[in-house]
Design a protein around this motif. Structure first.
Motif, short mmCIF file in Angstrom:
data_model
loop_
_atom_site.label_atom_id
_atom_site.label_comp_id
_atom_site.label_asym_id
_atom_site.label_seq_id
_atom_site.Cartn_x
_atom_site.Cartn_y
_atom_site.Cartn_z
N MET A 182 0.84 -1.20 0.00
CA MET A 182 0.00 0.00 0.00
C MET A 182 0.88 1.26 0.00
SD MET A 182 -2.92 1.22 2.75
CE MET A 182 -3.96 -0.18 2.31
N LYS A 183 0.54 2.21 -0.82
CA LYS A 183 1.31 3.44 -0.90
C LYS A 183 1.13 4.29 0.35
CE LYS A 183 1.78 4.42 -5.85
NZ LYS A 183 1.47 5.41 -6.92
N SER A 184 2.20 4.99 0.72
CA SER A 184 2.13 5.94 1.83
C SER A 184 1.44 7.22 1.36
CB SER A 184 3.54 6.26 2.32
OG SER A 184 4.25 6.99 1.34
N PRO A 185 0.95 8.04 2.30
CA PRO A 185 0.33 9.31 1.89
C PRO A 185 1.23 10.18 1.02
CG PRO A 185 -0.25 8.84 4.16
CD PRO A 185 0.75 7.79 3.74
N ILE A 186 2.52 10.25 1.33
CA ILE A 186 3.39 11.12 0.52
C ILE A 186 3.59 10.54 -0.87
CG2 ILE A 186 5.62 10.15 1.26
CD1 ILE A 186 6.58 13.14 1.31
N ASP A 187 3.64 9.21 -1.00
CA ASP A 187 3.76 8.61 -2.33
C ASP A 187 2.51 8.87 -3.15
OD1 ASP A 187 6.32 7.57 -1.99
OD2 ASP A 187 5.58 5.72 -1.08
N ILE A 188 1.35 8.85 -2.50
CA ILE A 188 0.09 9.16 -3.19
C ILE A 188 0.09 10.62 -3.66
CG2 ILE A 188 -2.40 9.45 -2.85
CD1 ILE A 188 -2.31 7.02 -0.98
N ALA A 189 0.56 11.51 -2.79
CA ALA A 189 0.60 12.93 -3.14
C ALA A 189 1.55 13.18 -4.30
CB ALA A 189 1.00 13.75 -1.92
N ILE A 190 2.72 12.57 -4.25
CA ILE A 190 3.71 12.77 -5.32
C ILE A 190 3.19 12.22 -6.64
CG2 ILE A 190 6.00 12.10 -6.14
CD1 ILE A 190 6.89 12.17 -3.17
N ALA A 191 2.55 11.05 -6.61
CA ALA A 191 2.04 10.44 -7.84
C ALA A 191 1.00 11.34 -8.50
CB ALA A 191 1.44 9.07 -7.53
N ASN A 192 0.12 11.94 -7.70
CA ASN A 192 -0.89 12.84 -8.25
C ASN A 192 -0.22 14.06 -8.87
OD1 ASN A 192 -2.94 15.15 -8.16
ND2 ASN A 192 -4.24 13.40 -7.65
N PHE A 193 0.73 14.63 -8.14
CA PHE A 193 1.42 15.83 -8.60
C PHE A 193 2.20 15.56 -9.89
CE2 PHE A 193 5.16 18.71 -8.43
CZ PHE A 193 4.50 19.92 -8.51
N VAL A 194 2.90 14.42 -9.94
CA VAL A 194 3.68 14.07 -11.13
C VAL A 194 2.78 13.93 -12.35
CG1 VAL A 194 4.99 12.20 -12.20
CG2 VAL A 194 5.64 13.04 -9.94
N ASP A 195 1.69 13.20 -12.21
CA ASP A 195 0.78 13.02 -13.35
C ASP A 195 0.20 14.35 -13.81
OD1 ASP A 195 1.26 10.32 -13.25
OD2 ASP A 195 -0.64 9.80 -12.29
N HIS A 196 -0.16 15.19 -12.85
CA HIS A 196 -0.70 16.51 -13.18
C HIS A 196 0.33 17.36 -13.91
CE1 HIS A 196 -2.28 20.52 -12.74
NE2 HIS A 196 -1.50 20.83 -11.72
N CYS A 197 1.58 17.34 -13.41
CA CYS A 197 2.62 18.17 -14.02
C CYS A 197 3.09 17.64 -15.36
CB CYS A 197 3.81 18.29 -13.05
SG CYS A 197 3.46 19.33 -11.62
N GLN A 198 2.82 16.39 -15.67
CA GLN A 198 3.09 15.88 -17.02
C GLN A 198 1.93 16.21 -17.96
OE1 GLN A 198 5.68 14.94 -18.36
NE2 GLN A 198 6.95 13.66 -17.08
N ALA A 199 0.72 16.19 -17.45
CA ALA A 199 -0.45 16.40 -18.31
C ALA A 199 -0.54 17.82 -18.84
CB ALA A 199 -1.73 16.04 -17.55
N ILE A 200 -0.16 18.81 -18.02
CA ILE A 200 -0.29 20.21 -18.45
C ILE A 200 0.61 20.52 -19.65
CG2 ILE A 200 0.11 22.60 -17.77
CD1 ILE A 200 -2.46 21.57 -16.63
N PRO A 201 1.93 20.30 -19.58
CA PRO A 201 2.75 20.58 -20.77
C PRO A 201 2.42 19.67 -21.94
CG PRO A 201 4.09 19.59 -19.06
CD PRO A 201 2.77 19.93 -18.43
#
Length: 247
Positions: free
Chosen positions: A1-20
């Motif tokens: 199971m992912k930790s809260p910080i891993d969940i947060a980073i995964a969301n942020f990474v996907d978001h920051c790839q989707a915009i550009p």
């Protein structure tokens, strides 16, 4: 199971790839590092570290490769997700640290706006998205002549944009990015002349009420930190923002 910080980073990474990517600059990702070589004038990083300190050697190697592949004269921004790297030898300098924050999945009632004549609306058209883009820039004190949120995002089911109007203009807004693990609450803004009316609080409660079965993540500013804490978010880590400006 992912930790809260891993969940947060995964969301942020996907978001920051989707915009550009929506603006024509797709990126790439490994288990240790996410990179996008865009030179767009948008506040999204070129590199983001992923994973704990056992990946540091791999991360440093990939950061060097990223720098080597940058166009001549291009400024490069980096997010060190665990504030564990020293990028000074690579020519970076630190801009600031911000927290990762996390809220466990839990029901929340949508909070009515103090002034009943106002309501929360959803961006549905390119014209509305362009207006949201310009209002967000004004809310953060940035130039509004560069597009951040482009039309392809309207058909990306992971994105939603919400706003409140006053005097027929967007006064406040928020953007969310939802994957299978969490909802990311980003770009929360209120124009200066419309602050202290409860708009931001109503927007945050609204988006949380729509996804009660998912945890929520964000990176609050100093100004919004108290608002997110009151909404049930807690600090789970710190990230460092680095900048590389060619000499």
């Amino acid at each position: 199971m992912k930790s809260p910080i891993d969940i947060a980073i995964a969301n942020f990474v996907d978001h920051c790839q989707a915009i550009p990517s929506s603006l024509g600059s797709p990126g790439s990702q490994t288990t240790a590092f996410s990179t996008n070589q865009h030179t767009l004038n948008i506040p999204y990083p070129n590199g983001i570290t992923i994973g704990q300190t056992d990946n540091q050697d791999s991360q440093m190697s990939q950061i060097r490769q990223m720098i080597a592949g940058r166009p001549s004269g291009a400024v490069t921004s980096m997010v060190d997700s665990f504030s564990s790297l020293d990028l000074t030898p690579l020519g970076f300098h630190t801009l600031f640290d911000t927290p990762w924050t996390f809220r466990q999945a839990a029901p929340v009632e949508s909070l009515p706006i103090r002034q009943p004549q106002f309501r929360i609306e959803t961006v549905n058209t390119p014209a509305q998205l362009q207006e949201f883009d310009r209002a967000a820039a004004a809310g953060f004190g940035q130039p509004d002549d560069d597009t951040v949120y482009s039309t392809p995002l309207l058909t990306d089911p992971r994105y939603d944009f919400y706003f409140i109007r006053q005097s027929n203009k967007i006064a406040a807004g928020v953007q969310t990015f939802t994957n299978n693990e969490s909802i990311g609450v980003y770009t929360l803004f209120t124009l200066p002349e419309h602050r202290r009316k409860g708009f931001a609080k109503s927007l945050v409660n609204h988006v949380l009420s729509l996804t009660p079965d998912l945890p929520a993540v964000t990176n609050p500013s100093e100004d919004s930190d108290h608002l997110f804490r009151n909404a049930g978010f807690s600090h789970i880590g710190t990230r460092t923002i680095w900048l590389h400006v060619p000499s």
